[in-house]
Design a protein around this motif. Structure first.
Motif, PDB file in Angstrom:
ATOM      1  N   GLU A 199     -35.353  -7.801 -28.462  1.00  0.00           N
ATOM      2  CA  GLU A 199     -35.370  -7.349 -29.854  1.00  0.00           C
ATOM      3  C   GLU A 199     -35.333  -8.565 -30.771  1.00  0.00           C
ATOM      4  O   GLU A 199     -34.456  -9.427 -30.660  1.00  0.00           O
TER       5      GLU A 199
ATOM      6  N   ASP B  97     -37.425  -6.840 -35.699  1.00  0.00           N
ATOM      7  CA  ASP B  97     -37.118  -5.510 -35.162  1.00  0.00           C
ATOM      8  C   ASP B  97     -35.812  -4.968 -35.745  1.00  0.00           C
ATOM      9  O   ASP B  97     -35.734  -3.798 -36.138  1.00  0.00           O
ATOM     10  N   ARG B  98     -34.798  -5.804 -35.781  1.00  0.00           N
ATOM     11  CA  ARG B  98     -33.500  -5.364 -36.325  1.00  0.00           C
ATOM     12  C   ARG B  98     -33.615  -5.034 -37.805  1.00  0.00           C
ATOM     13  O   ARG B  98     -33.052  -4.051 -38.286  1.00  0.00           O
TER      14      ARG B  98
ATOM     15  N   LYS C 279     -35.271  -1.579 -38.314  1.00  0.00           N
ATOM     16  CA  LYS C 279     -34.330  -0.467 -38.113  1.00  0.00           C
ATOM     17  C   LYS C 279     -33.415  -0.299 -39.318  1.00  0.00           C
ATOM     18  O   LYS C 279     -33.194   0.806 -39.819  1.00  0.00           O
TER      19      LYS C 279
ATOM     20  N   HIS D  97     -35.425   1.030 -42.451  1.00  0.00           N
ATOM     21  CA  HIS D  97     -35.769   2.451 -42.366  1.00  0.00           C
ATOM     22  C   HIS D  97     -34.559   3.344 -42.649  1.00  0.00           C
ATOM     23  O   HIS D  97     -34.703   4.434 -43.236  1.00  0.00           O
TER      24      HIS D  97
END
Length: 429
Positions: A146, A150-151, A154, A157
């Motif tokens: 990750e 990517d973090r 998340k 969102h």
């Protein structure tokens, strides 16, 4: 910083290209890469996110770029966030960029500390319909770990669930494919350092030398010239291991009569060269080795001439395969029966030429770019045909780095010895 940076105008132009391609009522976020752990408290050398570097020139961890092209407050149309330093960090890790230094490198006037990021993002996000999120979308990427992007995706969102989300990667791939003159100059520097490393090796290689000693000679020359080292894990493969495409153990002793395949190159300022040369350990090609070498050289020459703006790389690779097929017939490695009986997805030539001829090159060794869209002028690609004959205990690959131009392509490795006679002469001086 050991290398010389391009001017900030490069990064100003790069951001302008991204803004032109993105939707206007949207904000884009680009994160730096993480510092990756090894074991205990060990860490890997930091490697900056190529997209962030392309847009800012900032080669430092914990950096974020916000872009919102038509925001009413011009001061917030592009904002750079960097890590705030202190005396403790300076003692343990050394100097970090000041706001003034980051401003001068990137050309971004609004530089803030990372702690102010969420407040600025919120102001831009609530006034935007969409958010561009970046990600590594390279077709060959191994995505088991990750990333910081990517973090952030998340988190974003969850915080802004009602926004439309857009992919920044396709836009970045589009604007990074064609290289500016400043980028070509950086690539040329990496190739020039690689040239000096290879010429050093030609005087060093002889029967009894170990592959890892050759690797050491390369890294000495590279680092001496302000490179941070290898552009990728080097392949120093003698004898039958020259038929292993990604042989990286580099542990054997080079023997009299062996061929030595070296896929090794320098980086400079995060831009990567990618060279392959194959030489005789004893300084003289046998008749068979010379015949195969010249066949690979002819394929490379023709393939280079075939690359032009508008060429589609997936089709180009197939066409080069047919050129290689002719050479393999002449070498007696395949015959007309092999061609007649070949499957549509497993051509006879692939028994001895098992990979594609070209890939994109730049901030990444396998740089971004489409294999299915016409090549733009200014794209930089490798040209690297090879013939691998395990039953004869040797393989030969030759690779140069080519800038695609309207008329005559520019070979960034034109000064690196390639001709068979020149190789033998330099090894026996």
């Amino acid at each position: 910083m050991r290398y010389s940076l391009p001017t900030k105008e490069l990064y100003i132009r790069n951001r302008a290209k991204f803004c032109e391609a993105m939707e206007k009522d949207a904000v884009a976020v680009f994160n730096s890469n993480d510092i990756m752990p090894t074991n205990a408290d060990g860490i890997m050398p930091f490697r900056q996110n190529s997209d962030l570097l392309h847009l800012t020139g900032i080669d430092q961890e914990e950096t974020i770029l916000l872009i919102r092209p038509n925001f009413p407050d011009e001061n917030l149309r592009e904002v750079l966030f960097i890590r705030e330093t202190n005396e403790l960090i300076a003692v343990w890790e050394g100097h970090k960029f000041t706001k003034e230094e980051a401003r001068e490198i990137s050309g971004i006037q609004n530089v803030q500390w990372l702690s102010d990021f969420e407040k600025a993002l919120n102001e831009l996000a609530v006034a935007s319909n969409a958010i561009y999120i970046n990600a590594n979308e390279h077709t060959r990427a191994m995505l088991d770990v990750e990333t910081r992007d990517d973090r952030f995706s998340k988190w974003c969102h969850l915080k802004y669930p009602n926004h439309e989300y857009k992919r920044a990667a396709p836009v970045m791939q589009l604007i990074r494919t064609a290289k500016s003159q400043e980028e070509i100059d950086m690539l040329q520097k990496a190739c020039d350092i690689t040239n000096d490393g290879f010429r050093r090796i030609l005087k060093f290689v002889r029967p009894g030398v170990n592959e890892y000693e050759i690797e050491a000679e390369f890294i000495h020359e590279f680092v001496k010239q302000k490179s941070r080292g290898f552009a990728y894990i080097p392949i120093i493969a003698s004898g039958g291991d020259s038929c292993i495409l990604h042989y990286i153990e580099n542990k054997k002793t080079c023997k009299d009569g062996d061929m030595l395949l070296m896929d090794v190159a320098a980086e400079y300022g995060n831009y990567n060269a990618d060279m392959t040369r194959t030489i005789p350990v004893n300084g003289r090609f046998s008749k068979r080795q010379a015949d195969v070498y010249q066949a690979v050289w002819r394929v490379k020459t023709e393939a280079t001439n075939m690359l032009r703006p508008g060429v589609v790389l997936s089709e180009f690779n197939k066409e080069v395969g047919l050129v290689m097929q002719s050479e393999l017939l002449d070498l007696g490695l395949i015959d007309q029966t092999d061609i007649k009986n070949q499957a549509s997805d497993s051509q006879a030539y692939k028994k001895y030429f098992t990979h594609n001829t070209s890939h994109f090159l730049g901030l990444d060794v396998h740089d971004v770019g489409s294999f299915y869209e016409p090549l733009p002028e200014g794209a930089v690609l490798t040209v690297e045909p090879g013939i691998y004959i395990p039953e004869e205990n040797f393989g030969i690959r030759l690779e140069d780095n080519i800038v695609i131009q309207k008329e005559n392509n520019l070979n960034l490795m034109k000064d690196i010895p390639l001709e068979l006679e020149e190789i033998e002469t330099l090894m026996n001086e």
